[in-house]
Scaffold this motif. Structure first.
Motif, mmCIF file in Angstrom:
data_model
loop_
_atom_site.group_PDB
_atom_site.id
_atom_site.type_symbol
_atom_site.label_atom_id
_atom_site.label_comp_id
_atom_site.label_asym_id
_atom_site.label_seq_id
_atom_site.Cartn_x
_atom_site.Cartn_y
_atom_site.Cartn_z
ATOM 1 N N ASN A 67 -10.966 -105.815 111.433
ATOM 2 C CA ASN A 67 -12.129 -106.635 111.438
ATOM 3 C C ASN A 67 -13.143 -106.197 110.187
ATOM 4 O O ASN A 67 -14.193 -106.408 110.280
ATOM 5 C CB ASN A 67 -12.983 -106.411 112.495
ATOM 6 N N GLN A 68 -12.501 -105.493 109.012
ATOM 7 C CA GLN A 68 -13.406 -105.097 107.945
ATOM 8 C C GLN A 68 -12.857 -105.664 106.470
ATOM 9 O O GLN A 68 -13.078 -104.960 105.502
ATOM 10 C CB GLN A 68 -13.554 -103.438 107.858
ATOM 11 N N GLY A 69 -12.217 -106.866 106.664
ATOM 12 C CA GLY A 69 -11.963 -107.388 105.425
ATOM 13 C C GLY A 69 -10.578 -107.353 105.001
ATOM 14 O O GLY A 69 -9.584 -107.955 104.167
ATOM 15 N N PHE A 70 -9.733 -106.117 105.520
ATOM 16 C CA PHE A 70 -8.430 -105.993 105.186
ATOM 17 C C PHE A 70 -7.499 -106.643 106.345
ATOM 18 O O PHE A 70 -7.856 -106.893 107.492
ATOM 19 C CB PHE A 70 -8.001 -104.451 105.313
ATOM 20 N N LYS A 71 -6.153 -106.750 105.892
ATOM 21 C CA LYS A 71 -5.124 -107.201 106.779
ATOM 22 C C LYS A 71 -5.043 -106.244 107.897
ATOM 23 O O LYS A 71 -4.919 -106.600 108.983
ATOM 24 C CB LYS A 71 -3.852 -107.352 106.021
ATOM 25 N N LYS A 72 -4.853 -104.911 107.343
ATOM 26 C CA LYS A 72 -4.988 -103.801 108.172
ATOM 27 C C LYS A 72 -5.786 -102.619 107.747
ATOM 28 O O LYS A 72 -5.607 -102.476 106.246
ATOM 29 C CB LYS A 72 -3.482 -103.431 108.542
ATOM 30 N N LEU A 73 -6.142 -101.940 108.327
ATOM 31 C CA LEU A 73 -7.151 -100.783 108.035
ATOM 32 C C LEU A 73 -6.832 -99.470 108.660
ATOM 33 O O LEU A 73 -7.140 -99.475 109.997
ATOM 34 C CB LEU A 73 -8.539 -101.189 107.888
ATOM 35 N N TYR A 74 -6.389 -98.447 108.192
ATOM 36 C CA TYR A 74 -6.276 -97.418 108.832
ATOM 37 C C TYR A 74 -7.145 -96.195 108.320
ATOM 38 O O TYR A 74 -7.258 -96.163 107.277
ATOM 39 C CB TYR A 74 -4.773 -96.909 108.680
ATOM 40 N N LYS A 75 -7.856 -95.594 109.235
ATOM 41 C CA LYS A 75 -8.782 -94.414 108.957
ATOM 42 C C LYS A 75 -8.400 -93.153 109.554
ATOM 43 O O LYS A 75 -8.263 -93.171 110.670
ATOM 44 C CB LYS A 75 -10.426 -95.093 109.431
ATOM 45 N N PHE A 76 -8.206 -92.502 108.565
ATOM 46 C CA PHE A 76 -8.008 -90.729 109.039
ATOM 47 C C PHE A 76 -9.333 -90.386 108.949
ATOM 48 O O PHE A 76 -9.832 -90.060 108.155
ATOM 49 C CB PHE A 76 -7.096 -90.328 108.043
ATOM 50 N N ASN A 77 -9.408 -89.735 110.190
ATOM 51 C CA ASN A 77 -10.854 -88.864 110.235
ATOM 52 C C ASN A 77 -10.638 -87.487 109.829
ATOM 53 O O ASN A 77 -10.855 -86.626 110.956
ATOM 54 C CB ASN A 77 -11.617 -89.104 111.628
ATOM 55 N N CYS A 78 -10.463 -87.223 108.763
ATOM 56 C CA CYS A 78 -10.190 -85.805 108.267
ATOM 57 C C CYS A 78 -10.346 -85.670 106.536
ATOM 58 O O CYS A 78 -10.275 -86.663 106.074
ATOM 59 C CB CYS A 78 -8.858 -85.431 108.828
ATOM 60 N N ILE A 79 -10.065 -84.638 106.082
ATOM 61 C CA ILE A 79 -9.963 -84.528 104.798
ATOM 62 C C ILE A 79 -8.473 -84.604 104.283
ATOM 63 O O ILE A 79 -7.815 -84.626 105.215
ATOM 64 C CB ILE A 79 -10.419 -83.159 104.152
ATOM 65 N N VAL A 80 -8.282 -85.195 103.057
ATOM 66 C CA VAL A 80 -7.010 -85.245 102.509
ATOM 67 C C VAL A 80 -6.943 -84.219 101.531
ATOM 68 O O VAL A 80 -7.915 -83.857 100.531
ATOM 69 C CB VAL A 80 -6.917 -86.734 101.929
ATOM 70 N N SER A 81 -5.574 -83.473 101.363
ATOM 71 C CA SER A 81 -5.430 -82.780 100.198
ATOM 72 C C SER A 81 -4.065 -82.667 99.975
ATOM 73 O O SER A 81 -3.361 -83.429 100.576
ATOM 74 C CB SER A 81 -5.795 -81.204 100.676
ATOM 75 N N ASP A 82 -3.715 -81.921 99.037
ATOM 76 C CA ASP A 82 -2.202 -81.398 98.666
ATOM 77 C C ASP A 82 -1.578 -80.580 99.587
ATOM 78 O O ASP A 82 -0.397 -80.211 99.589
ATOM 79 C CB ASP A 82 -2.103 -80.949 97.282
ATOM 80 N N GLN A 83 -2.225 -79.909 100.491
ATOM 81 C CA GLN A 83 -1.744 -79.095 101.224
ATOM 82 C C GLN A 83 -1.319 -79.563 102.678
ATOM 83 O O GLN A 83 -1.797 -80.611 103.067
ATOM 84 C CB GLN A 83 -2.685 -77.712 101.659
ATOM 85 N N GLU A 84 -0.368 -78.968 103.472
ATOM 86 C CA GLU A 84 0.078 -79.356 104.664
ATOM 87 C C GLU A 84 -0.540 -78.566 105.826
ATOM 88 O O GLU A 84 -0.356 -78.916 106.929
ATOM 89 C CB GLU A 84 1.599 -79.425 104.847
ATOM 90 N N ALA A 85 -1.631 -77.877 105.656
ATOM 91 C CA ALA A 85 -2.317 -77.024 106.637
ATOM 92 C C ALA A 85 -2.817 -77.878 107.724
ATOM 93 O O ALA A 85 -3.525 -78.957 107.102
ATOM 94 C CB ALA A 85 -3.040 -76.052 106.179
ATOM 95 N N GLU A 86 -2.885 -77.529 109.020
ATOM 96 C CA GLU A 86 -3.727 -78.426 110.043
ATOM 97 C C GLU A 86 -5.301 -78.494 109.572
ATOM 98 O O GLU A 86 -5.835 -79.442 109.889
ATOM 99 C CB GLU A 86 -3.207 -77.899 111.506
#
Length: 317
Positions: free
Chosen positions: A60-79
């Motif tokens: 409902n925010q203008g996109f066909k689908k919108l996925y929000k990840f509530n976290c930081i994103v980095s090049d690492q796989e650490a939790e």
């Protein structure tokens, strides 16, 4: 543009495989360039905060689908990763601000370190796996210092098949160990992309204390920000895929052509439309060619009108 974007993105190729737009450092609003393609696209947005890790799907925010990840994103796989909170939330980062390099700019207080916390972390690759996706069409990243690392963390095939990439790196080391503009330019020089935009952003150089003592009153300070000379500090960079890969699908070619039009690269778009007619013998390219010509004419007259108005204003003063 809206009509041709709708005409392109309503095709079967995009019903079966919608555009995937990735927004690292999402501001909460649709990226201006994405507004006309949003209704046909899947957006994956990353928003760093201290809430419990969650993935929310919203439509409902203008996109066909919108996925929000509530976290930081980095090049690492650490939790979890350390996240350095600064006085301004827009300057917080997984990297520590370089106090020595920012101290001579008036916005240095924004980078003052408040505290360091641990936040949930994810890589784009892991996020794509969770969503059962294996491609990114447009990557937009404003990660406060790790833009290049984020791109390089993607599989080579995903990197090379992206059709547009936007970065926002510094020109100096605003953060310790930052991926600055020169490192991005060097890396992208070996890729099948070309530089569409390089918009230098500037800030008044001088200590915050000196600046604060220059004037009294909020109005004077606002005027000073407009009238005082500024020094280059970061840059907004846009790359477009050159669409020269052998056996490129009509889906990717059409979408890359549409992205080229969105970036107002009309001469390139015209050449691509003509190339598309030869490669695919699809009448859509005739429509695109007409649309590009219309855009060129409209842009010419609007720019001519604007320049004439500017001349008249200058003459008045």
């Amino acid at each position: 543009m809206h009509s041709i974007a709708k005409r392109i993105l309503s095709r079967e190729e995009f019903t079966n495989k919608p555009p995937v737009l990735v927004d690292v450092g999402a501001s909460g609003e649709i990226h201006a360039k994405w507004k006309e393609i949003a209704p046909y696209s899947i957006c994956i947005a990353f928003d760093a905060d201290d809430r419990k890790f969650d993935i929310s799907e919203e439509d409902n925010q203008g996109f066909k689908k919108l996925y929000k990840f509530n976290c930081i994103v980095s090049d690492q796989e650490a939790e979890k990763l350390d996240f350095h909170l600064t006085k301004s939330p827009y300057c917080s980062s997984t990297l520590i601000p370089n106090e020595n390099n920012v101290k001579d700019y008036i916005f240095s207080p924004y980078f003052e370190l408040d505290r360091t916390i641990q936040l949930n972390n994810i890589s784009i690759s892991h996020a794509l796996e969770k969503l059962s996706l294996d491609y990114v069409d447009w990557l937009k990243t404003d990660s406060q210092g790790i833009d290049l690392r984020i791109l390089r963390s993607l599989k080579p095939g995903i990197q090379d098949n992206a059709l547009a990439i936007d970065f926002e790196p510094g020109l100096t080391q605003t953060y310790n160990g930052e991926d600055n503009a020169s490192s991005i330019l060097n890396y992208m020089a070996d890729k099948s992309f070309w530089l569409s935009e390089y918009e230098v952003q500037k800030v008044i150089r001088g200590t915050h204390k000196t600046y604060e003592n220059l004037f009294s009153g909020a109005l004077n300070k606002k005027l000073a920000k407009v009238t005082l000379k500024k020094a280059p500090l970061w840059v907004e960079i846009s790359y477009l895929n050159n669409l020269e890969k052998e056996s490129i699908s009509i889906r990717d070619f059409l979408l890359g052509l549409l992205f080229t039009m969105i970036n107002k690269e009309y001469v390139v778009a015209l050449e691509l439309a003509r190339k598309g007619k030869k490669l695919y013998s699809d009448p859509i390219f005739d429509e695109i060619e007409k649309e590009v010509y219309a855009k060129i004419k409209k842009n010419f007259w609007s720019e001519a009108f604007f320049n004439e108005v500017v001349k008249k204003v200058k003459n008045i003063f």
